[in-house]
Design an enzyme around this catalytic site. Structure first.
Site, PDB file in Angstrom:
ATOM      1  N   ASP A  16      37.880  26.723  35.250  1.00  0.00           N
ATOM      2  CA  ASP A  16      37.795  27.500  36.326  1.00  0.00           C
ATOM      3  C   ASP A  16      36.915  27.014  37.465  1.00  0.00           C
ATOM      4  OD1 ASP A  16      37.460  29.465  38.124  1.00  0.00           O
ATOM      5  OD2 ASP A  16      37.465  31.086  36.740  1.00  0.00           O
ATOM      6  N   TYR A 233      26.895  35.511  29.912  1.00  0.00           N
ATOM      7  CA  TYR A 233      28.244  35.699  30.357  1.00  0.00           C
ATOM      8  C   TYR A 233      28.745  35.070  31.584  1.00  0.00           C
ATOM      9  CZ  TYR A 233      32.712  38.048  31.272  1.00  0.00           C
ATOM     10  OH  TYR A 233      33.939  38.044  31.514  1.00  0.00           O
ATOM     11  N   LYS A 236      35.992  34.363  30.040  1.00  0.00           N
ATOM     12  CA  LYS A 236      36.247  34.071  28.966  1.00  0.00           C
ATOM     13  C   LYS A 236      36.875  32.605  28.875  1.00  0.00           C
ATOM     14  CE  LYS A 236      36.750  37.175  25.632  1.00  0.00           C
ATOM     15  NZ  LYS A 236      35.763  36.951  24.656  1.00  0.00           N
TER      16      LYS A 236
HETATM   17  C1  F6R Z   1      37.772  37.827  33.274  1.00  0.00           C
HETATM   18  C2  F6R Z   1      37.489  37.535  34.527  1.00  0.00           C
HETATM   19  C3  F6R Z   1      37.445  38.774  35.474  1.00  0.00           C
HETATM   20  C4  F6R Z   1      35.747  39.131  35.839  1.00  0.00           C
HETATM   21  C5  F6R Z   1      35.948  40.507  36.588  1.00  0.00           C
HETATM   22  C6  F6R Z   1      34.531  40.731  37.158  1.00  0.00           C
HETATM   23  O1  F6R Z   1      37.795  36.574  32.486  1.00  0.00           O
HETATM   24  O2  F6R Z   1      36.739  36.574  34.743  1.00  0.00           O
HETATM   25  O3  F6R Z   1      37.845  39.793  34.852  1.00  0.00           O
HETATM   26  O4  F6R Z   1      34.891  39.292  34.623  1.00  0.00           O
HETATM   27  O5  F6R Z   1      36.601  40.287  37.696  1.00  0.00           O
HETATM   28  O6  F6R Z   1      33.957  39.706  37.780  1.00  0.00           O
HETATM   29  P1  F6R Z   1      32.563  39.507  38.453  1.00  0.00           P
HETATM   30  O7  F6R Z   1      31.467  39.962  37.701  1.00  0.00           O
HETATM   31  O8  F6R Z   1      32.089  38.074  38.904  1.00  0.00           O
HETATM   32  O9  F6R Z   1      32.628  40.506  39.786  1.00  0.00           O
HETATM   33 MG    MG Z   2      40.429  31.634  34.001  1.00  0.00          MG
HETATM   34 MG    MG Z   3      37.587  32.992  36.207  1.00  0.00          MG
END
Ligand code: F6R
Ligand code: MG
Ligand code: MG
Length: 386
Positions: A16, A233, A236
Site C-alpha cells: 500500500d 501500528y 493490516k
Molecule cells: C485498515 C485501515 C483503515 C485505517 C482507518 C484509520 O487496515 O487501514 O481502516 O486504519 O481508516 O486510518 P487513520 O488512522 O490513518 O486515519
Molecule cells: Mg490495504
Molecule cells: Mg491502507
C-alpha cells in the site's frame, strides 16, 4: 534457469503506497506508473512477463522471471516501482503515501522492508493454470481456512477422494509468526495436529503447501506482519497467495470453492475488527463500508513458457453472489456489536493497534483491589472474624 526445462519463478509483491480515497482503492495514475516500470523491465529482459494487480488500496506486482526466489534484481525492481508509486501518491496527496515502505533504502531483499511477498520456482507443466489471490483489510492467517479446505478437506475438494494423483494428500508448512519457527504437517494423517495451529490464524500462518515428498510448492502465501516489522501500528498486512491448479492439484473450481462460504477474518476497520472475507470481481475490489468488509479478488492465469496468459477475473461469476450477500449479512450482524468483542479483536491482538496508547493514558485510574478494602457489607465471611 528457464529455457529447455521451463523452470520459472512467479513472484508476487504487494504494498500500500497511498490510498484513494482514504484506504479505499489505488489511484489509476499509480497503476499506470507501476505498469510503465515493469514494462521497461520486461523490455530489458529482466522480467518474462507481468501483471499489475490491485485490491483495495494495495498494488500487487505479479511477475515471472528466470531468476531464483529472493532474486535481488527482482526485489529491487519492486522496491523502485513502489518508490515511484509513492511519488505519485505524494504529488496527488493521496492518503498514507509510502505507508508500507518501512525503510529508506533497499538492502538487497524486500523481506522485512514492509511489502508482502509470495513467490515460488517451479517447472511449468504441459498446462499450468494458477490463481493469484489478493486480499485487503486482513492478515496472512486469513488464508489458513481456505488452504485447508482446498488441500485437505474432501467436502470441498472431491479430488482428494477420487483422483489417484491427489489421494496421498499434501504437506502444509506452518509459520509461527511470533517465534519465527516453521513446522510441516502431512495430511490427511496429521490433520488434527495441523488444525491445532492453523485454527489460530493470528499466530500461525500456512506459508507453503507441497505435494507429499516433493520440493516445489503448489501454493505459497505472503506471511509478513507489517505491524510486527514496524513495531508500531501501520495497517493490516493485506496478504497475497499463489495456488497452482489441476492435474493432481485442486481443480480451479476446487481452489475457488472455499470462498463460496465467507469465513470470518481479522482486519477491517483500523485492523481491529473481525469481519467476513467477501469474494469480489475486479470492479468491486474497493472496500468502503466501515473501511471494508475485508475482500478477496482472484487473478486467474495460464502460464505459457513463463508468459502470464490472463488475467481472468475468477470471482466475476453470479454463483458467488450468495457468498457476497451472506458476507453483507454477517457484516450487518457483527457491526451491531460496535466496540465489543468478538467484533472488536481480543485484547492480545489489539496490542498491535493504536489502542494501547489510549489505554496508557487512563491506566492510572485502576487501583489495586484488596480483600480488606471491600465495603463492610460485601466483605467475605471468614471463620473467626466478624
Ligand atoms: C485498515 C485501515 C483503515 C485505517 C482507518 C484509520 O487496515 O487501514 O481502516 O486504519 O481508516 O486510518 P487513520 O488512522 O490513518 O486515519
Ligand atoms: Mg490495504
Ligand atoms: Mg491502507
Amino acid at each position: 534457469m528457464g529455457g529447455e526445462i521451463d523452470v520459472y519463478t512467479l513472484t508476487v509483491i504487494k504494498a500500500d503506497t497511498g490510498g484513494f480515497v482514504g484506504h479505499c482503492t489505488v489511484h489509476p495514475a499509480s497503476v499506470r506508473v507501476a505498469e510503465e516500470k515493469l514494462s521497461k523491465a520486461k523490455a530489458e529482459g529482466l522480467l518474462i512477463d507481468f501483471c499489475v494487480g490491485k485490491v483495495g488500496d494495495d498494488i500487487a506486482l505479479i511477475m515471472t522471471h528466470n531468476g531464483r526466489t529472493d532474486e535481488k534484481q527482482i526485489h529491487a525492481l519492486a522496491w523502485e516501482t513502489f518508490q515511484a508509486t509513492t511519488q505519485v501518491a505524494k504529488e496527488l496527496k493521496l492518503y498514507g503515501a509510502g505507508q508500507d515502505l518501512l525503510k529508506d533504502a533497499f538492502s538487497g531483499n524486500i523481506r522485512g522492508m514492509g511489502p508482502g511477498i509470495a513467490e515460488m520456482s517451479f517447472e511449468e507443466r504441459a498446462s499450468e493454470p494458477l490463481i493469484v489471490f489478493l486480499a485487503d483489510k486482513t492478515e496472512p492467517g486469513a488464508w489458513n481456512w481456505p488452504l485447508y479446505k482446498m488441500f485437505a478437506d474432501p467436502f470441498n475438494t472431491p479430488g482428494l477422494v477420487i483422483d489417484p494423483k491427489m489421494h496421498d494428500g499434501f504437506t502444509f508448512e506452518v509459520l509461527d509468526l511470533i517465534e519465527h519457527k516453521t513446522a510441516r504437517f502431512n495430511t490427511p494423517e496429521e490433520i488434527y495436529d495441523l488444525l491445532l495451529f492453523i485454527g489460530a490464524p493470528g499466530r500461525y500462518a500456512v506459508r507453503y503447501v507441497y505435494k507429499k515428498g516433493e520440493s516445489e510448492p503448489v501454493a505459497a502465501t505472503s506471511t509478513q506482519r507489517l505491524n510486527l516489522m514496524a513495531g508500531r501500528y501501520v495497517g493490516k498486512d493485506d496478504p497475497v497467495m499463489i495456488v497452482r491448479c489441476q492435474s493432481g492439484l485442486p481443480a480451479v473450481g476446487e481452489a475457488l470453492e472455499p470462498f463460496g462460504q465467507p469465513h470470518i477474518v481479522a482486519g477491517w476497520m483500523r485492523g481491529s475488527h473481525h469481519g467476513p472475507l467477501m469474494p469480489v470481481a475486479f470492479d468491486q475490489d474497493t472496500p468502503s463500508r466501515f473501511d471494508g468488509p475485508p475482500r478477496v479478488v482472484a487473478y486467474g492465469f495460464q502460464l505459457c513458457h513463463g508468459r502470464l496468459v490472463g488475467p481472468r477475473d475468477m470471482f466475476d461469476d453470479p454463483s458467488f453472489d450468495t457468498a457476497r450477500k451472506q458476507a453483507v449479512e454477517i457484516a450487518d450482524y457483527l457491526r451491531r456489536l460496535g466496540p465489543f468483542e468478538p467484533h472488536r479483536l481480543p485484547l492480545d491482538e489489539m496490542e498491535y493497534t493504536t489502542m494501547p496508547q489510549v489505554m496508557e493514558r487512563v491506566k492510572d485510574r485502576f487501583m489495586p483491589v484488596e480483600e480488606d478494602e471491600a465495603p463492610e457489607n460485601v466483605r467475605p465471611l471468614r471463620s473467626g472474624k466478624r
